[in-house]
Scaffold this active site. Structure first.
Site, PDB file in Angstrom:
ATOM      1  CG  ASP A 139       9.302  26.078   1.765  1.00  0.00           C
ATOM      2  OD1 ASP A 139       9.673  24.918   2.019  1.00  0.00           O
ATOM      3  OD2 ASP A 139       8.407  26.346   0.937  1.00  0.00           O
TER       4      ASP A 139
ATOM      5  CE  LYS B 194       5.912  24.915  -1.111  1.00  0.00           C
ATOM      6  NZ  LYS B 194       7.354  24.899  -1.288  1.00  0.00           N
TER       7      LYS B 194
ATOM      8  CG  ASN C 267       6.612  25.063   4.071  1.00  0.00           C
ATOM      9  OD1 ASN C 267       6.550  25.984   4.879  1.00  0.00           O
ATOM     10  ND2 ASN C 267       7.486  24.093   4.156  1.00  0.00           N
TER      11      ASN C 267
HETATM   12  P1  ATR Z   1       5.180  26.946  -5.627  1.00  0.00           P
HETATM   13  O1  ATR Z   1       4.087  27.489  -4.776  1.00  0.00           O
HETATM   14  O2  ATR Z   1       5.619  25.613  -5.145  1.00  0.00           O
HETATM   15  O3  ATR Z   1       6.332  27.870  -5.822  1.00  0.00           O
HETATM   16  P2  ATR Z   1       3.859  27.853  -8.008  1.00  0.00           P
HETATM   17  O4  ATR Z   1       3.295  28.978  -7.208  1.00  0.00           O
HETATM   18  O5  ATR Z   1       2.980  27.109  -8.955  1.00  0.00           O
HETATM   19  O6  ATR Z   1       4.463  26.733  -7.046  1.00  0.00           O
HETATM   20  O7  ATR Z   1       5.155  28.419  -8.773  1.00  0.00           O
HETATM   21  C1  ATR Z   1       5.864  27.663  -9.677  1.00  0.00           C
HETATM   22  C2  ATR Z   1       6.977  28.508 -10.279  1.00  0.00           C
HETATM   23  O8  ATR Z   1       7.617  27.715 -11.298  1.00  0.00           O
HETATM   24  C3  ATR Z   1       6.508  29.778 -10.972  1.00  0.00           C
HETATM   25  O9  ATR Z   1       7.510  30.756 -10.886  1.00  0.00           O
HETATM   26  C4  ATR Z   1       6.336  29.310 -12.423  1.00  0.00           C
HETATM   27  O10 ATR Z   1       6.419  30.344 -13.382  1.00  0.00           O
HETATM   28  P3  ATR Z   1       5.076  31.148 -13.829  1.00  0.00           P
HETATM   29  O11 ATR Z   1       4.829  32.168 -12.766  1.00  0.00           O
HETATM   30  O12 ATR Z   1       5.452  31.742 -15.140  1.00  0.00           O
HETATM   31  O13 ATR Z   1       3.988  30.111 -13.935  1.00  0.00           O
HETATM   32  C5  ATR Z   1       7.531  28.400 -12.556  1.00  0.00           C
HETATM   33  N1  ATR Z   1       7.394  27.433 -13.645  1.00  0.00           N
HETATM   34  C6  ATR Z   1       6.618  26.322 -13.660  1.00  0.00           C
HETATM   35  N2  ATR Z   1       6.758  25.663 -14.839  1.00  0.00           N
HETATM   36  C7  ATR Z   1       7.651  26.395 -15.587  1.00  0.00           C
HETATM   37  C8  ATR Z   1       8.236  26.231 -16.890  1.00  0.00           C
HETATM   38  N3  ATR Z   1       7.905  25.196 -17.662  1.00  0.00           N
HETATM   39  N4  ATR Z   1       9.130  27.169 -17.303  1.00  0.00           N
HETATM   40  C9  ATR Z   1       9.467  28.220 -16.509  1.00  0.00           C
HETATM   41  N5  ATR Z   1       8.950  28.421 -15.269  1.00  0.00           N
HETATM   42  C10 ATR Z   1       8.058  27.523 -14.812  1.00  0.00           C
END
Ligand code: ATR
Length: 286
Positions: A100, A64, A85
């Site tokens: 979104d 995104k 999105n």
């Molecule tokens: P999107 O654009 O759809 O929001 P993203 O930018 O990859 O996708 O963001 C995913 C979010 O989920 C982030 O806040 C990520 O945390 P980090 O910034 O620490 O990566 C969070 N996230 C993904 N997997 C996680 C996990 N196993 N535990 C905690 N947070 C997680």
């Protein structure tokens, strides 16, 4: 025939093809929508193919924010949010939108109430109901950006919790929020972090992810933490596969009101569909 797609990685969980293809059929629009798994290193080359062959797209985890640099223009909202999105291909010019934010506000505004006859009816609150509400947002990615933007615009007090603290700090600074580290549990009881609404924007709890041994809930201690709290927060998840995530099951168990992810998903989808076709589908459901 017009072609549409959703791009992400992983993408198997997406129900977007199902709902959009159904809407195209019902409205007799000659178009097809597919889910395309794009590896991070292939994003740029995919967008080049997209420009020639597709009319529109949705963008999901983890692109995104990353997709923006490949686009030609952004809507004012997408620019302010810093995440896209939905893409519209206007004769080779790619314009990024954010639907979104519309989706999350619609989901928050719709509440079920009992009418005088005891029947359950859906009411739509004015967004001003969020003014002064304390909201905790889990996550600081692209989806979180839209959620935080919408909440702040409506006057809510927002605290961002993220696994990677630096990312929470950056987003909090940009949108004038508080922030903390998400270390598997909220400091309920430990501090004065009392709040009215909790929204999970991380991908934790999503079916495709759980298989890859990620934790099932971003907040394992929720049930124990909220059982004893008197004023229980509303808990919303933007993950919609499964509809009842572990986070929502725990919240319900603890006596919290819940908002399932399908509400936001369907509202953002309807808005995207309208941007691509000029028609608002009224019947989108999973
Ligand atoms: P999107 O654009 O759809 O929001 P993203 O930018 O990859 O996708 O963001 C995913 C979010 O989920 C982030 O806040 C990520 O945390 P980090 O910034 O620490 O990566 C969070 N996230 C993904 N997997 C996680 C996990 N196993 N535990 C905690 N947070 C997680």
């Amino acid at each position: 025939m017009m072609r549409f797609c959703v791009i992400g990685y992983p993408i198997e969980h997406s129900l977007s093809p199902r709902i959009h293809n159904r809407a195209f059929r019902r409205l007799k629009i000659d178009a097809h929508y597919e889910a395309i798994s794009v590896k991070p290193r292939d994003l740029g080359s995919f967008i080049r193919k997209f420009r020639k062959n597709f009319t529109g797209a949705n963008v999901t985890i983890p692109y995104k924010e990353r997709v923006i640099k490949f686009l030609d223009a952004l809507s004012p909202e997408a620019l302010a949010i810093g995440a896209v999105n939905c893409i519209v291909n206007r004769g080779g010019k790619l314009v990024g939108y954010n639907t979104d934010v519309y989706g999350v506000m619609e989901a928050l505004r719709k509440v079920k109430r009992q009418n005088a006859k005891g029947k359950s009816v859906t009411k739509k609150l004015k967004v001003s109901f969020l003014k002064g509400e304390k909201v905790v947002v889990l996550g600081a990615g692209g989806a979180a950006r839209a959620v935080v933007y919408g909440l702040k615009k409506a006057g809510a007090e927002v605290t961002i919790l993220n696994r990677t603290l630096a990312r929470a700090k950056k987003l909090a600074k940009e949108f004038k929020c508080s922030y903390m580290s998400l270390r598997g549990r909220l400091p309920v009881g430990r501090s004065n972090l009392a709040f009215d609404i909790l929204i999970n924007t991380t991908s934790v709890g999503m079916k495709a992810k759980v298989k890859n041994a990620t934790p099932e809930t971003p907040f394992p201690g929720l049930f124990a933490a909220f059982r004893a709290v008197q004023k229980k927060p509303v808990v919303m998840d933007i993950v919609y596969t499964p509809r009842m995530t572990k986070l929502l099951r725990d919240a319900k168990h603890a006596g919290c009101k819940i908002i399932t992810g399908d509400k936001m998903f369907l509202a953002q989808a309807a808005k995207s569909f309208e941007l691509w076709t000029g028609t608002r589908p009224k019947f989108m459901k999973l």
